[in-house]
Motif scaffolding. Sequence first.
Motif, PDB file in Angstrom:
ATOM      1  N   ILE A   1       0.863  -1.166   0.000  1.00 33.91           N
ATOM      2  CA  ILE A   1       0.000   0.000   0.000  1.00 33.91           C
ATOM      3  C   ILE A   1       0.907   1.225   0.000  1.00 33.91           C
ATOM      4  N   GLY A   2       0.661   2.134  -0.907  1.00 36.00           N
ATOM      5  CA  GLY A   2       1.457   3.347  -0.992  1.00 36.00           C
ATOM      6  C   GLY A   2       0.657   4.580  -0.618  1.00 36.00           C
ATOM      7  N   PHE A   3       1.375   5.608  -0.192  1.00 31.41           N
ATOM      8  CA  PHE A   3       0.769   6.907   0.155  1.00 31.41           C
ATOM      9  C   PHE A   3      -0.289   6.769   1.249  1.00 31.41           C
ATOM     10  N   THR A   4      -0.014   5.892   2.210  1.00 34.17           N
ATOM     11  CA  THR A   4      -0.857   5.871   3.407  1.00 34.17           C
ATOM     12  C   THR A   4      -0.428   6.949   4.404  1.00 34.17           C
ATOM     13  N   ASN A   5       0.799   7.432   4.277  1.00 36.92           N
ATOM     14  CA  ASN A   5       1.334   8.428   5.203  1.00 36.92           C
ATOM     15  C   ASN A   5       0.867   9.819   4.776  1.00 36.92           C
ATOM     16  N   ARG A   6      -0.075  10.370   5.505  1.00 37.65           N
ATOM     17  CA  ARG A   6      -0.654  11.660   5.136  1.00 37.65           C
ATOM     18  C   ARG A   6       0.367  12.797   5.175  1.00 37.65           C
ATOM     19  N   THR A   7       1.435  12.638   5.979  1.00 36.79           N
ATOM     20  CA  THR A   7       2.398  13.730   6.115  1.00 36.79           C
ATOM     21  C   THR A   7       3.225  13.951   4.854  1.00 36.79           C
ATOM     22  N   ILE A   8       3.196  12.995   3.907  1.00 41.46           N
ATOM     23  CA  ILE A   8       3.985  13.168   2.678  1.00 41.46           C
ATOM     24  C   ILE A   8       3.109  13.435   1.460  1.00 41.46           C
TER      25      ILE A   8
ATOM     26  N   PRO B   1      -4.281   6.889  -0.814  1.00 39.62           N
ATOM     27  CA  PRO B   1      -3.461   5.689  -0.975  1.00 39.62           C
ATOM     28  C   PRO B   1      -3.678   4.993  -2.316  1.00 39.62           C
ATOM     29  N   ILE B   2      -2.644   4.294  -2.737  1.00 37.50           N
ATOM     30  CA  ILE B   2      -2.696   3.419  -3.915  1.00 37.50           C
ATOM     31  C   ILE B   2      -2.157   2.053  -3.489  1.00 37.50           C
ATOM     32  N   TRP B   3      -2.224   1.064  -4.365  1.00 36.91           N
ATOM     33  CA  TRP B   3      -1.632  -0.231  -4.025  1.00 36.91           C
ATOM     34  C   TRP B   3      -1.014  -0.872  -5.257  1.00 36.91           C
ATOM     35  N   GLY B   4      -0.121  -1.826  -4.999  1.00 39.03           N
ATOM     36  CA  GLY B   4       0.498  -2.606  -6.063  1.00 39.03           C
ATOM     37  C   GLY B   4       0.850  -3.989  -5.538  1.00 39.03           C
ATOM     38  N   TYR B   5       1.394  -4.813  -6.412  1.00 37.62           N
ATOM     39  CA  TYR B   5       1.754  -6.184  -6.045  1.00 37.62           C
ATOM     40  C   TYR B   5       3.203  -6.267  -5.558  1.00 37.62           C
TER      41      TYR B   5
ATOM     42  N   TRP C   1      10.825  11.921  -9.427  1.00 34.58           N
ATOM     43  CA  TRP C   1       9.653  11.579  -8.626  1.00 34.58           C
ATOM     44  C   TRP C   1       8.505  12.538  -8.914  1.00 34.58           C
ATOM     45  N   SER C   2       8.320  12.835 -10.169  1.00 31.68           N
ATOM     46  CA  SER C   2       7.249  13.744 -10.590  1.00 31.68           C
ATOM     47  C   SER C   2       6.201  12.935 -11.350  1.00 31.68           C
ATOM     48  N   PHE C   3       4.980  12.927 -10.838  1.00 29.60           N
ATOM     49  CA  PHE C   3       3.935  12.087 -11.418  1.00 29.60           C
ATOM     50  C   PHE C   3       2.591  12.476 -10.842  1.00 29.60           C
ATOM     51  N   ARG C   4       1.534  11.837 -11.343  1.00 32.21           N
ATOM     52  CA  ARG C   4       0.217  11.854 -10.734  1.00 32.21           C
ATOM     53  C   ARG C   4      -0.099  10.450 -10.218  1.00 32.21           C
ATOM     54  N   ALA C   5      -1.131  10.350  -9.386  1.00 29.38           N
ATOM     55  CA  ALA C   5      -1.452   9.066  -8.766  1.00 29.38           C
ATOM     56  C   ALA C   5      -1.600   7.930  -9.785  1.00 29.38           C
ATOM     57  N   PRO C   6      -2.310   8.129 -10.910  1.00 28.76           N
ATOM     58  CA  PRO C   6      -2.439   7.009 -11.855  1.00 28.76           C
ATOM     59  C   PRO C   6      -1.096   6.504 -12.392  1.00 28.76           C
ATOM     60  N   ASP C   7      -0.134   7.410 -12.560  1.00 33.77           N
ATOM     61  CA  ASP C   7       1.185   6.984 -13.022  1.00 33.77           C
ATOM     62  C   ASP C   7       1.809   6.009 -12.029  1.00 33.77           C
ATOM     63  N   THR C   8       1.663   6.300 -10.731  1.00 34.82           N
ATOM     64  CA  THR C   8       2.282   5.446  -9.717  1.00 34.82           C
ATOM     65  C   THR C   8       1.644   4.065  -9.680  1.00 34.82           C
ATOM     66  N   VAL C   9       0.345   4.003  -9.890  1.00 33.45           N
ATOM     67  CA  VAL C   9      -0.347   2.713  -9.916  1.00 33.45           C
ATOM     68  C   VAL C   9       0.158   1.863 -11.071  1.00 33.45           C
TER      69      VAL C   9
ATOM     70  N   ALA D   1       2.951   2.051 -12.658  1.00 34.32           N
ATOM     71  CA  ALA D   1       4.382   1.753 -12.556  1.00 34.32           C
ATOM     72  C   ALA D   1       4.682   0.919 -11.317  1.00 34.32           C
ATOM     73  N   TYR D   2       4.068  -0.265 -11.243  1.00 36.41           N
ATOM     74  CA  TYR D   2       4.316  -1.267 -10.202  1.00 36.41           C
ATOM     75  C   TYR D   2       3.926  -0.779  -8.805  1.00 36.41           C
ATOM     76  N   GLY D   3       3.121   0.273  -8.691  1.00 45.28           N
ATOM     77  CA  GLY D   3       2.844   0.838  -7.377  1.00 45.28           C
ATOM     78  C   GLY D   3       4.088   1.432  -6.735  1.00 45.28           C
TER      79      GLY D   3
END
Length: 268
Positions: A58-65, A74-78, A146-154, A156-158
């Motif tokens: 699970i990614g981006f669960t940390n609200r401080t970042i 949050p997003i998720w990946g395998y 590290w420049s992207f939007r949420a869909p890009d991170t999903v 790209a392997y989460g």
Amino acid sequence: MDLNDIANEIFAVLESGRQIAPFSTVYPDFGLSEAYWVAAAVRAEREVRGERPIGRKIGFTNRTIWAEYGVYAPIWGYVYDRTVRDLTSEPLEVSLSGLAEPRIEPEIVFGLAAPPAPDMDEAALIRCIDWIAHGFEIVQSIFPNWSFRAPDTVAAYGLHGRLFIGPRHSARLRRDDWARELSRFEIDLFRNGARVDHGVAANVLDGPLFALRHLAETLAQDRLSPPLSAGEIVTTGTLTRAFPVAAGEEWTTKLSGVPLEGARIRFV
């Protein structure tokens, strides 16, 4: 926008260390539904070449970042059998080869005894867990700086690169204590012996158990992806900021308020 082409491009740069432009800058309509379709296609390609998915991150669960990365949910990946290793009593020496702009994240990792349901409280969630561990996820960005939007991170392997898991502790022996501690503990992160950040359990959606529930809620609305199942590994998101790592560095953690060992890793 051809989603197969996007999946092929992402699969082509896997473990190469190469980077590409974020798809959201080329295709403004590239959203989360398209991204999870791409993620499923990349998973299928990885399985064809012999990789076995053994859990989720699970990614981006940390609200401080959230503001730092411009991703506000949050997003998720395998995670795969080839990307997960156990930590050792001595600092595990790890190569960063093939990872793009790698960063380190100290996390809490669960091994599932049963799939959690979306509406579970802490007492019910802890009963879905077989074991609890602390470890490091090494995340990466195939998108420069590290420049992207949420869909890009999903797509790209989460952002997943590697997962290193410390000693596993049974959740069955002291469930009520675990449930309480997993919302209250604190952690310090060190690089070469110098503290670089301090984190608390509540950073992660109020605690790792709640991050797990969020994943169950998300998957319940996802017709494309399989639900969680017994035996899966789930790593619940970084407890501190994520920091760039380089060869020659040793990273360690110290936890308080929860009976989990600190982690140690050295990059070569």
